[in-house]
Design an enzyme around this catalytic site. Structure first.
Site, PDB file in Angstrom:
ATOM      1  N   ASN A  79      90.819 -51.536 -26.530  1.00 29.08           N
ATOM      2  CA  ASN A  79      89.780 -50.442 -26.773  1.00 29.08           C
ATOM      3  C   ASN A  79      87.505 -50.649 -26.960  1.00 29.08           C
ATOM      4  OD1 ASN A  79      91.892 -49.525 -25.922  1.00 29.08           O
ATOM      5  ND2 ASN A  79      92.094 -48.236 -27.725  1.00 29.08           N
ATOM      6  N   ASP A  80      88.090 -51.461 -29.050  1.00 32.61           N
ATOM      7  CA  ASP A  80      86.263 -51.508 -28.772  1.00 32.61           C
ATOM      8  C   ASP A  80      86.508 -53.168 -28.514  1.00 32.61           C
ATOM      9  OD1 ASP A  80      86.083 -50.066 -30.274  1.00 32.61           O
ATOM     10  OD2 ASP A  80      87.394 -50.239 -32.395  1.00 32.61           O
ATOM     11  N   CYS A 118      97.405 -54.663 -29.555  1.00 26.25           N
ATOM     12  CA  CYS A 118      97.827 -53.037 -29.870  1.00 26.25           C
ATOM     13  C   CYS A 118      96.770 -52.143 -28.976  1.00 26.25           C
ATOM     14  CB  CYS A 118      97.554 -53.417 -31.165  1.00 26.25           C
ATOM     15  SG  CYS A 118      95.805 -53.371 -32.757  1.00 26.25           S
ATOM     16  N   HIS A 141      88.620 -41.413 -29.080  1.00 27.98           N
ATOM     17  CA  HIS A 141      89.533 -41.249 -30.080  1.00 27.98           C
ATOM     18  C   HIS A 141      91.028 -40.011 -29.454  1.00 27.98           C
ATOM     19  CE1 HIS A 141      91.874 -42.137 -33.413  1.00 27.98           C
ATOM     20  NE2 HIS A 141      91.181 -40.804 -34.170  1.00 27.98           N
ATOM     21  N   ARG A 187      98.523 -46.635 -38.764  1.00 30.37           N
ATOM     22  CA  ARG A 187      96.845 -45.744 -38.060  1.00 30.37           C
ATOM     23  C   ARG A 187      96.499 -45.598 -39.371  1.00 30.37           C
ATOM     24  NH1 ARG A 187      97.357 -44.555 -32.401  1.00 30.37           N
ATOM     25  NH2 ARG A 187      96.508 -45.476 -31.022  1.00 30.37           N
ATOM     26  N   GLU A 199      88.382 -57.587 -31.728  1.00 27.31           N
ATOM     27  CA  GLU A 199      87.560 -55.967 -31.043  1.00 27.31           C
ATOM     28  C   GLU A 199      86.425 -56.477 -31.041  1.00 27.31           C
ATOM     29  OE1 GLU A 199      88.820 -52.558 -33.404  1.00 27.31           O
ATOM     30  OE2 GLU A 199      89.320 -53.446 -35.047  1.00 27.31           O
TER      31      GLU A 199
END
Length: 752
Positions: free
Chosen positions: A626-627, A674, A361, A468, A603
């Protein structure tokens, strides 16, 4: 035996001068194992040899002079085999190399153990004896265990030694290797925020002004004594008088006749106040630890508690006195959103996070702000960074401490070139997002971390692909009210009139914690986070949806995105609550409120196999690369130890994305990217080749990605894709993309 191991490793870690640390190591091991000789050799990969760095038993004149090649002798054999070698008659072995300078003729028994860190042999630790015997399993186990524990201490031994020298009177450049967190380069002064207040975080440093350090120590002692007085007074009503005597003991220990005198002596020798405190407290505590009497052993805890309190007050005093540099390089154990908010944006030039990796993060926040970042630099204690001049190279993941003027000037030139390159990208920011062959792309921004910066180019984007919503929750000391959320969301929606704004519902947990809603889990990334948390707390979820829906009245550009979905039941329950919130808002305002479009994040790997069912329930999906990468590869993206395994260009990840894109097209199910992969040159080219046409990225990457897409043909990318999907490693993937860019004469103009 375990206590001996611990003390040996602690002694090595606490000695700032490498040669002295190794000399102490070999003497301690020789004593612990009652052997006749112990030596340590360190690997030099430039010279391809092991250098004798310390010995207790061989010729001392050979230290620092005698080397053994990586493929020579028993030392080289230990390094090559990467396992212990135990010989009763070492001098008769064919790999034995006669080295007259070390004078080891009298020794027959030999046990060598490699010191390995992250698959790299750092050195070899040996013990020897004149009697012809095989060392016992216990002795071998001791040496192997010691080698494992020493590995992390010696991993950056050269850096640690150089850093210690650079903080004293000599100024010497030392280079630290981390992970590239956010692209760019910067020069500034390290500002350590919220340092870990324990002795493990303290590296031993000398100070130029002993009187000043002594004054710092006395001030901390005075504050600590006052704390003890308050504690004793508060507890006097609840504890008997003999139990309160511990506070008197603490007072006496701090007096000049006890610990205080020892610490003063250390400061007089040139150590800074923190280092002097650490050396004395840990020495006294270890002495108590070694005592047989259980009562006396417990006094070691008292010494550590006392030292911790004094250390806390030393650190607090320093933090209050610290002046913010003009060019701030924020350094923290783990950079958080609140830390970034504390530093004025015009002064923040770079970020260094000791923990975390490429897509933690902290790295994502740095990229959103458009500032370079280096992650996972864990070998140097946190407080060693404070006030040092740094060069941060976010492209290579490098940090240079105490750079020379010539080196600083060279990086200033590179920074100027970087700025010119970005200016070239900006010249085309207003042009259409399309390939050379005319294929149109939707380029959107990820928002929510630095809203003002992210909204600067609102007119040049196709909207917000990921807002976010967790940031306003993270920076507060309580849950924001419905009205506070309405005002915030209305401002975002109105900044993008007639353009889609995708708002993700509260996504906390994992590496995003709320200070007022503690979640303590052994494995937070597989735990209570995202939609799992908010469905368990509908009072939080409903308030947020109501605020979004109210903010959307008159705007009609809201899309709602559900994070961390892994099960269809979660989607059904979330849609039910969204309908309920819309009904409540409509009833309250007296108007018909249509349900906004709802999407899910792809994700969690399970939803890769639920796409047809999702397409029947929701309006769109968005891939969080990312995840998805983290879960497909089973790699914690915040863990620097396995960060080299985390790579969104891993063939398995690319093949999963390719299949996902094909299935979404067949279902006519709107899909976008995204995650960070869509904002990287190599990533966006491959995703475009797979058929993805919607990308959401950090605003700092928008101009570069648009510039790049305008210079490629989809037919060319179609030829590149099969070659990439056949690759066996991320390295091969990058090589193929670099060849493509080189063929297009774009490689020098786009950093990958």
């Amino acid at each position: 035996m375990l206590g001996q191991l611990r003390r040996i490793v602690q002694d090595v870690a606490q000695e700032p001068i490498l040669n002295k640390a190794l000399a102490g190591l070999v003497s301690s091991v020789k004593h612990a194992l009652a052997t006749e000789c112990c030596s340590v050799y360190l690997a030099d990969y430039q010279q391809q040899h092991f250098m004798l760095m310390a010995t207790d038993g061989l010729n001392q004149d050979a230290v620092g002079k005698v080397s053994i090649g990586f493929s020579e002798g028993l030392i080289g054999w230990v390094g090559q085999r990467e396992e212990p070698i135990n010989l009763a008659q070492a001098h008769l072995h064919p790999r034995f190399k006669v080295t007259p300078e070390v004078s080891e003729d009298r020794f027959s028994a030999f046990l060598g153990c490699p010191i390995i860190h992250h698959r790299k042999v750092l050195g070899v630790l040996t013990i020897q004896q004149s009697a012809e015997r095989v060392f016992s399993e216990d002795e071998e186990s001791f040496l192997v265990t010691l080698g494992v524990q020493l590995a992390s201490v010696l991993a950056n031994a050269e850096m640690r030694d150089a850093a210690s020298r650079s903080s004293g009177y000599q100024q010497q450049v030392s280079q630290l290797a981390g992970l590239p967190g956010a692209p760019g380069m910067a020069i500034g002064q390290a500002y350590v925020l919220q340092p870990a207040s324990d002795f493990a975080a303290i590296s031993l440093k000398k100070a130029e002004d002993p009187e000043k350090e002594l004054a710092h120590f006395y001030r901390a002692v005075k504050i600590t004594k006052a704390e003890f007085n308050r504690l004793a007074e508060r507890m006097s009503q609840h504890l008997p008088e003999d139990a309160l005597a511990i506070f008197d003991v603490y007072h006496q220990l701090l007096d000049a006749a006890s610990l205080g005198r020892e610490i003063e002596a250390q400061i007089a020798e040139g150590w800074c106040a923190k280092s002097a405190l650490k050396r004395v407290v840990e020495r006294f505590a270890r002495q108590f630890d070694d005592m047989e009497d259980p009562y006396l052993r417990e006094r070691g805890l008292d010494i550590r508690d006392l030292g911790q309190r004094v250390l806390n007050n030393l650190l607090d005093t320093e933090q209050r006195r610290a002046k913010l540099p003009e060019q701030v390089v924020l350094v923290a154990d783990e950079v958080t959103a609140t830390m970034l908010a504390e530093i004025p944006r015009e002064q923040l030039v770079a970020v260094v996070s000791l923990r975390g990796s490429v897509n933690s993060h902290a790295a994502i926040m740095a990229r959103a702000l458009g500032i370079p970042a280096v992650m996972g630099v864990s070998e140097l204690p946190l407080l060693h960074w404070h006030e040092q001049k740094l060069i941060v190279d976010g492209y290579q993941g490098l940090i240079l401490l105490s750079p020379t003027e010539a080196l600083s000037n060279e990086y200033l030139r590179l920074i100027s070139e970087d700025q010119a390159m970005h200016a070239r990208y900006q010249q085309e920011i207003a042009l259409p997002s399309q390939s050379q062959c005319g294929e149109r792309f939707k380029l959107m921004v990820n928002s929510g971390l630095a809203v003002e910066l992210e909204n600067q180019h609102a007119q040049y984007t196709d909207g917000v692909g990921l807002y976010r919503t967790e940031f306003p929750f993270i920076i507060r000391s309580r849950f924001p009210t419905e009205q506070e959320q309405i005002e915030l969301y209305a401002k975002v929606l109105s900044s993008y009139p007639q353009k889609t704004v995708v708002m993700r519902t509260l996504d906390v947990g994992g590496d995003k914690a709320l200070p007022y809603f503690s979640i303590i889990e052994e494995n937070p990334f597989l735990g209570w986070r995202g939609i799992r948390l908010t469905l368990d707390h509908p009072e939080i979820f409903l308030v947020q949806i109501r605020a979004m829906v109210k903010a959307n009245v008159g705007q009609d550009n809201l899309h709602i995105l559900l994070p961390m979905v892994s099960d269809l039941a979660e989607v059904d329950e979330a849609i039910r609550l969204i309908r309920q919130a819309c009904f409540e808002v409509g009833d309250e305002l007296g108007i018909a409120v249509p349900r906004p479009k709802v999407g899910v994040m792809i994700e969690v790997p399970s939803v890769l196999y639920l796409l047809p069912e999702l397409a029947a329930r929701v309006d769109f999906c968005s891939v969080g690369t990312n995840d998805l990468t983290q879960y497909l590869l089973a790699v914690d993206r915040n863990n620097a130890r396995v960060a080299n395994l985390y790579d969104a260009l891993h063939p398995a990840v690319l093949r999963a994305l390719h299949q996902l894109g094909q299935q979404a097209q067949a279902l006519q199910f709107p899909i976008s990217i995204c995650g960070e992969l869509g904002g990287e040159p190599a990533g966006v080219l491959l995703l475009a080749a797979m058929g993805f046409r919607r990308f959401s990225m950090n605003s700092s990457n928008l101009a570069r990605i648009k510039w790049l897409l305008r210079r490629v043909e989809l037919s060319e990318l179609a030829l590149l894709l099969p070659e990439v999907l056949c690759c066996h490693s991320p390295k091969q993937v990058r090589l193929q993309v670099q060849r493509f860019l080189e063929h297009k004469q774009l490689l020098t103009q786009v950093r990958t």
